[in-house]
Design a protein around this motif. Structure first.
Motif, PDB file in Angstrom:
ATOM      1  N   LYS A  36       0.835  -1.203   0.000  1.00 53.28           N
ATOM      2  CA  LYS A  36       0.000   0.000   0.000  1.00 53.28           C
ATOM      3  C   LYS A  36       0.867   1.249   0.000  1.00 53.28           C
ATOM      4  O   LYS A  36       0.567   2.232  -0.676  1.00 53.28           O
ATOM      5  CB  LYS A  36      -0.919   0.018   1.227  1.00 53.28           C
ATOM      6  N   LEU A  37       1.948   1.201   0.752  1.00 53.27           N
ATOM      7  CA  LEU A  37       2.851   2.345   0.823  1.00 53.27           C
ATOM      8  C   LEU A  37       3.475   2.632  -0.543  1.00 53.27           C
ATOM      9  O   LEU A  37       3.565   3.784  -0.961  1.00 53.27           O
ATOM     10  CB  LEU A  37       3.945   2.099   1.865  1.00 53.27           C
ATOM     11  N   ILE A  38       3.845   1.582  -1.238  1.00 57.11           N
ATOM     12  CA  ILE A  38       4.453   1.741  -2.564  1.00 57.11           C
ATOM     13  C   ILE A  38       3.483   2.413  -3.540  1.00 57.11           C
ATOM     14  O   ILE A  38       3.876   3.250  -4.346  1.00 57.11           O
ATOM     15  CB  ILE A  38       4.913   0.374  -3.116  1.00 57.11           C
ATOM     16  N   GLN A  47      -5.131   9.046   2.236  1.00 63.71           N
ATOM     17  CA  GLN A  47      -4.248   7.883   2.126  1.00 63.71           C
ATOM     18  C   GLN A  47      -3.197   7.885   3.230  1.00 63.71           C
ATOM     19  O   GLN A  47      -2.848   6.829   3.763  1.00 63.71           O
ATOM     20  CB  GLN A  47      -3.612   7.831   0.743  1.00 63.71           C
ATOM     21  N   ILE A  48      -2.709   9.059   3.581  1.00 61.07           N
ATOM     22  CA  ILE A  48      -1.755   9.160   4.694  1.00 61.07           C
ATOM     23  C   ILE A  48      -2.412   8.686   5.977  1.00 61.07           C
ATOM     24  O   ILE A  48      -1.804   7.954   6.776  1.00 61.07           O
ATOM     25  CB  ILE A  48      -1.241  10.618   4.855  1.00 61.07           C
ATOM     26  N   SER A  49      -3.653   9.058   6.189  1.00 55.65           N
ATOM     27  CA  SER A  49      -4.392   8.643   7.375  1.00 55.65           C
ATOM     28  C   SER A  49      -4.553   7.120   7.415  1.00 55.65           C
ATOM     29  O   SER A  49      -4.368   6.486   8.464  1.00 55.65           O
ATOM     30  CB  SER A  49      -5.751   9.324   7.418  1.00 55.65           C
ATOM     31  N   ILE A  50      -4.889   6.529   6.282  1.00 58.21           N
ATOM     32  CA  ILE A  50      -5.039   5.069   6.193  1.00 58.21           C
ATOM     33  C   ILE A  50      -3.713   4.385   6.509  1.00 58.21           C
ATOM     34  O   ILE A  50      -3.668   3.416   7.280  1.00 58.21           O
ATOM     35  CB  ILE A  50      -5.565   4.660   4.805  1.00 58.21           C
ATOM     36  N   GLN A  55      -0.249   1.424  10.188  1.00 56.18           N
ATOM     37  CA  GLN A  55       1.046   1.378  10.858  1.00 56.18           C
ATOM     38  C   GLN A  55       0.846   1.124  12.355  1.00 56.18           C
ATOM     39  O   GLN A  55       1.567   0.329  12.965  1.00 56.18           O
ATOM     40  CB  GLN A  55       1.798   2.685  10.624  1.00 56.18           C
ATOM     41  N   THR A  56      -0.155   1.749  12.931  1.00 53.45           N
ATOM     42  CA  THR A  56      -0.472   1.549  14.343  1.00 53.45           C
ATOM     43  C   THR A  56      -0.867   0.104  14.600  1.00 53.45           C
ATOM     44  O   THR A  56      -0.428  -0.510  15.577  1.00 53.45           O
ATOM     45  CB  THR A  56      -1.601   2.507  14.784  1.00 53.45           C
TER      46      THR A  56
END
Length: 80
Positions: A36-38, A47-50, A55-56
């Motif tokens: 997803k990060l890629i 998307q940053i929030s997702i 990550q959490t």
């Protein structure tokens, strides 16, 4: 504090074949987050929030599994 019986139960848990399945599920989730990060648009706040939320969750799973591994040691109960 965990008793000797609790520690033995944890040892039994991590030796059970299903524990390997739990480890595989956790690894797959980390790989999926990496993918997803890629593909993520890092300029998109949604998307940053997702990614941040995921990550959490990854950290929580890693911490949970580490806590189990860290509690496999012997129990010392001093007699008074």
């Amino acid at each position: 504090m965990l008793t000797k019986d609790n520690k033995e139960a944890l040892k039994s848990l991590v030796k059970h074949p299903w524990w390997a399945v739990v480890e595989m599920l956790e690894e797959e989730a980390r790989i999926e987050l990496g993918n997803k990060l890629i593909r993520a648009d890092l300029l998109d706040p949604e998307q940053i929030s997702i990614l941040r939320d995921n990550q959490t969750y990854v950290k929580a799973r890693i911490d949970f599994m580490k806590m189990i591994q860290d509690n496999l040691g012997e129990v010392y109960t001093p007699e008074v």
